[in-house]
Design a protein around this motif. Structure first.
Motif, PDB file in Angstrom:
ATOM      1  N   ARG A  32       0.809  -1.223   0.000  1.00 59.94           N
ATOM      2  CA  ARG A  32       0.000   0.000   0.000  1.00 59.94           C
ATOM      3  C   ARG A  32       0.843   1.274   0.000  1.00 59.94           C
ATOM      4  O   ARG A  32       0.411   2.307  -0.495  1.00 59.94           O
ATOM      5  N   GLU A  33       2.056   1.202   0.525  1.00 54.89           N
ATOM      6  CA  GLU A  33       2.917   2.387   0.564  1.00 54.89           C
ATOM      7  C   GLU A  33       3.481   2.722  -0.810  1.00 54.89           C
ATOM      8  O   GLU A  33       3.455   3.870  -1.242  1.00 54.89           O
ATOM      9  N   THR A  34       3.997   1.717  -1.519  1.00 58.15           N
ATOM     10  CA  THR A  34       4.623   1.962  -2.825  1.00 58.15           C
ATOM     11  C   THR A  34       3.676   1.680  -3.988  1.00 58.15           C
ATOM     12  O   THR A  34       3.915   2.146  -5.100  1.00 58.15           O
ATOM     13  N   GLY A  35       2.641   0.897  -3.750  1.00 51.18           N
ATOM     14  CA  GLY A  35       1.729   0.482  -4.808  1.00 51.18           C
ATOM     15  C   GLY A  35       2.164  -0.774  -5.536  1.00 51.18           C
ATOM     16  O   GLY A  35       1.412  -1.325  -6.334  1.00 51.18           O
ATOM     17  N   ALA A  36       3.370  -1.255  -5.273  1.00 54.45           N
ATOM     18  CA  ALA A  36       3.885  -2.439  -5.980  1.00 54.45           C
ATOM     19  C   ALA A  36       2.962  -3.639  -5.772  1.00 54.45           C
ATOM     20  O   ALA A  36       2.449  -3.852  -4.674  1.00 54.45           O
ATOM     21  N   VAL A  37       2.749  -4.392  -6.855  1.00 50.62           N
ATOM     22  CA  VAL A  37       1.887  -5.568  -6.782  1.00 50.62           C
ATOM     23  C   VAL A  37       2.540  -6.773  -7.433  1.00 50.62           C
ATOM     24  O   VAL A  37       3.411  -6.645  -8.290  1.00 50.62           O
ATOM     25  N   ARG A  38       2.088  -7.919  -6.997  1.00 51.76           N
ATOM     26  CA  ARG A  38       2.439  -9.193  -7.629  1.00 51.76           C
ATOM     27  C   ARG A  38       1.116  -9.879  -7.905  1.00 51.76           C
ATOM     28  O   ARG A  38       0.248  -9.962  -7.030  1.00 51.76           O
ATOM     29  N   ASP A  64      -1.272  -4.945 -19.107  1.00 55.09           N
ATOM     30  CA  ASP A  64      -2.016  -3.715 -18.842  1.00 55.09           C
ATOM     31  C   ASP A  64      -2.719  -3.807 -17.495  1.00 55.09           C
ATOM     32  O   ASP A  64      -2.793  -2.830 -16.750  1.00 55.09           O
ATOM     33  N   GLU A  65      -3.222  -4.963 -17.156  1.00 57.64           N
ATOM     34  CA  GLU A  65      -3.878  -5.163 -15.857  1.00 57.64           C
ATOM     35  C   GLU A  65      -2.873  -5.001 -14.718  1.00 57.64           C
ATOM     36  O   GLU A  65      -3.109  -4.271 -13.766  1.00 57.64           O
ATOM     37  N   VAL A  66      -1.752  -5.685 -14.810  1.00 59.68           N
ATOM     38  CA  VAL A  66      -0.774  -5.648 -13.711  1.00 59.68           C
ATOM     39  C   VAL A  66      -0.079  -4.289 -13.620  1.00 59.68           C
ATOM     40  O   VAL A  66       0.333  -3.872 -12.544  1.00 59.68           O
ATOM     41  N   VAL A  73      -3.921   0.445  -5.824  1.00 63.18           N
ATOM     42  CA  VAL A  73      -3.414   0.022  -4.516  1.00 63.18           C
ATOM     43  C   VAL A  73      -2.935   1.226  -3.715  1.00 63.18           C
ATOM     44  O   VAL A  73      -3.319   1.411  -2.558  1.00 63.18           O
ATOM     45  N   LYS A  74      -2.094   2.046  -4.323  1.00 61.88           N
ATOM     46  CA  LYS A  74      -1.515   3.190  -3.607  1.00 61.88           C
ATOM     47  C   LYS A  74      -2.586   4.188  -3.164  1.00 61.88           C
ATOM     48  O   LYS A  74      -2.476   4.790  -2.107  1.00 61.88           O
ATOM     49  N   SER A  75      -3.640   4.339  -3.956  1.00 58.61           N
ATOM     50  CA  SER A  75      -4.694   5.299  -3.617  1.00 58.61           C
ATOM     51  C   SER A  75      -5.824   4.677  -2.796  1.00 58.61           C
ATOM     52  O   SER A  75      -6.811   5.342  -2.504  1.00 58.61           O
ATOM     53  N   GLY A  76      -5.693   3.409  -2.438  1.00 59.48           N
ATOM     54  CA  GLY A  76      -6.753   2.752  -1.685  1.00 59.48           C
ATOM     55  C   GLY A  76      -8.035   2.589  -2.477  1.00 59.48           C
ATOM     56  O   GLY A  76      -9.125   2.560  -1.914  1.00 59.48           O
ATOM     57  N   GLY A  77      -7.912   2.479  -3.799  1.00 61.01           N
ATOM     58  CA  GLY A  77      -9.081   2.285  -4.661  1.00 61.01           C
ATOM     59  C   GLY A  77      -9.786   3.572  -5.040  1.00 61.01           C
ATOM     60  O   GLY A  77     -10.810   3.534  -5.705  1.00 61.01           O
ATOM     61  N   VAL A  78      -9.241   4.712  -4.650  1.00 58.92           N
ATOM     62  CA  VAL A  78      -9.863   6.003  -4.961  1.00 58.92           C
ATOM     63  C   VAL A  78      -9.543   6.443  -6.387  1.00 58.92           C
ATOM     64  O   VAL A  78     -10.412   6.921  -7.102  1.00 58.92           O
ATOM     65  N   GLY A 103       3.987  -5.296 -10.966  1.00 61.23           N
ATOM     66  CA  GLY A 103       3.768  -3.936 -11.428  1.00 61.23           C
ATOM     67  C   GLY A 103       4.265  -2.939 -10.400  1.00 61.23           C
ATOM     68  O   GLY A 103       4.131  -3.173  -9.195  1.00 61.23           O
ATOM     69  N   GLN A 104       4.844  -1.839 -10.889  1.00 60.66           N
ATOM     70  CA  GLN A 104       5.402  -0.824 -10.019  1.00 60.66           C
ATOM     71  C   GLN A 104       5.082   0.575 -10.533  1.00 60.66           C
ATOM     72  O   GLN A 104       4.927   0.779 -11.732  1.00 60.66           O
ATOM     73  N   ILE A 105       5.041   1.518  -9.611  1.00 62.35           N
ATOM     74  CA  ILE A 105       4.942   2.931  -9.957  1.00 62.35           C
ATOM     75  C   ILE A 105       6.364   3.457 -10.051  1.00 62.35           C
ATOM     76  O   ILE A 105       7.145   3.330  -9.104  1.00 62.35           O
ATOM     77  N   VAL A 106       6.716   4.035 -11.181  1.00 64.04           N
ATOM     78  CA  VAL A 106       8.023   4.665 -11.339  1.00 64.04           C
ATOM     79  C   VAL A 106       7.951   6.076 -10.764  1.00 64.04           C
ATOM     80  O   VAL A 106       8.812   6.496  -9.991  1.00 64.04           O
ATOM     81  N   ARG A 107       6.891   6.789 -11.156  1.00 65.47           N
ATOM     82  CA  ARG A 107       6.664   8.138 -10.643  1.00 65.47           C
ATOM     83  C   ARG A 107       5.190   8.454 -10.833  1.00 65.47           C
ATOM     84  O   ARG A 107       4.614   8.147 -11.873  1.00 65.47           O
ATOM     85  N   MET A 108       4.601   9.097  -9.805  1.00 71.15           N
ATOM     86  CA  MET A 108       3.190   9.433  -9.913  1.00 71.15           C
ATOM     87  C   MET A 108       2.957  10.832  -9.368  1.00 71.15           C
ATOM     88  O   MET A 108       3.305  11.120  -8.226  1.00 71.15           O
ATOM     89  N   GLY A 109       2.381  11.681 -10.212  1.00 69.88           N
ATOM     90  CA  GLY A 109       1.978  13.005  -9.785  1.00 69.88           C
ATOM     91  C   GLY A 109       0.483  13.024  -9.542  1.00 69.88           C
ATOM     92  O   GLY A 109      -0.155  11.978  -9.450  1.00 69.88           O
ATOM     93  N   ARG A 110      -0.091  14.214  -9.461  1.00 67.11           N
ATOM     94  CA  ARG A 110      -1.536  14.315  -9.248  1.00 67.11           C
ATOM     95  C   ARG A 110      -2.329  13.873 -10.465  1.00 67.11           C
ATOM     96  O   ARG A 110      -3.405  13.308 -10.331  1.00 67.11           O
TER      97      ARG A 110
END
Length: 146
Positions: A32-38, A64-66, A73-78, A103-110
């Motif tokens: 939940r902190e980084t958003g990384a998923v398996r 595309d799904e992963v 995940v990072k936004s809690g489903g928002v 799947g990973q977030i490299v960088r995320m802005g607003r």
């Protein structure tokens, strides 16, 4: 471990969408902190091309799904991603059966996010690498939180 629909709801707070069911996907781990998923996919024989490997469009749908789930995940489903660009590099054939994705977030802005993902076979062999640029917006699937 919970079944895929319950796991999806537990992790994201959202119902599992029909595309996840069609791809036979399940979220295995989520940070939940980084958003990384398996994730796990079970590619049926029905997804194969005449040469016996999973057809590239189905592979692109898996990646595309992963690649998008980390935003949820990072936004809690928002928030959910809207794909602006998806680049898929097919390294090895994807065969029917169990496939794993990370799947990973490299960088995320607003408003814009840069994501990446990989698919592996059960032995850990790299099959696919992908990058994506997404627009970040409210989750609009199922009973999404607004």
């Amino acid at each position: 471990m919970a079944e895929a629909p319950e796991q999806h709801k537990e992790i994201l707070g959202l119902e599992r969408p029909p595309c996840s069911e069609a791809l036979n996907s399940a979220i295995l781990e989520a940070d939940r902190e980084t958003g990384a998923v398996r994730m796990r996919f079970d590619a049926p024989q029905a997804f194969t091309s005449p040469r016996g490997s999973v057809q590239g469009g189905f592979v692109a749908a898996m990646v595309d799904e992963v690649i998008g789930i980390p935003v949820l995940v990072k936004s809690g489903g928002v928030n959910a991603p809207l794909t602006l660009e998806l680049s898929v590099t097919y390294i090895n054939p994807v065969l029917p059966g169990r496939v794993y994705g990370e799947g990973q977030i490299v960088r995320m802005g607003r408003n814009i996010g840069f994501l990446e993902a990989q698919l592996y076979d059960e032995a850990g062999k790299l099959l696919v690498k992908a990058t994506s640029t997404v627009k970040i917006g409210p989750a609009m699937i199922g009973s999404a939180k607004q």
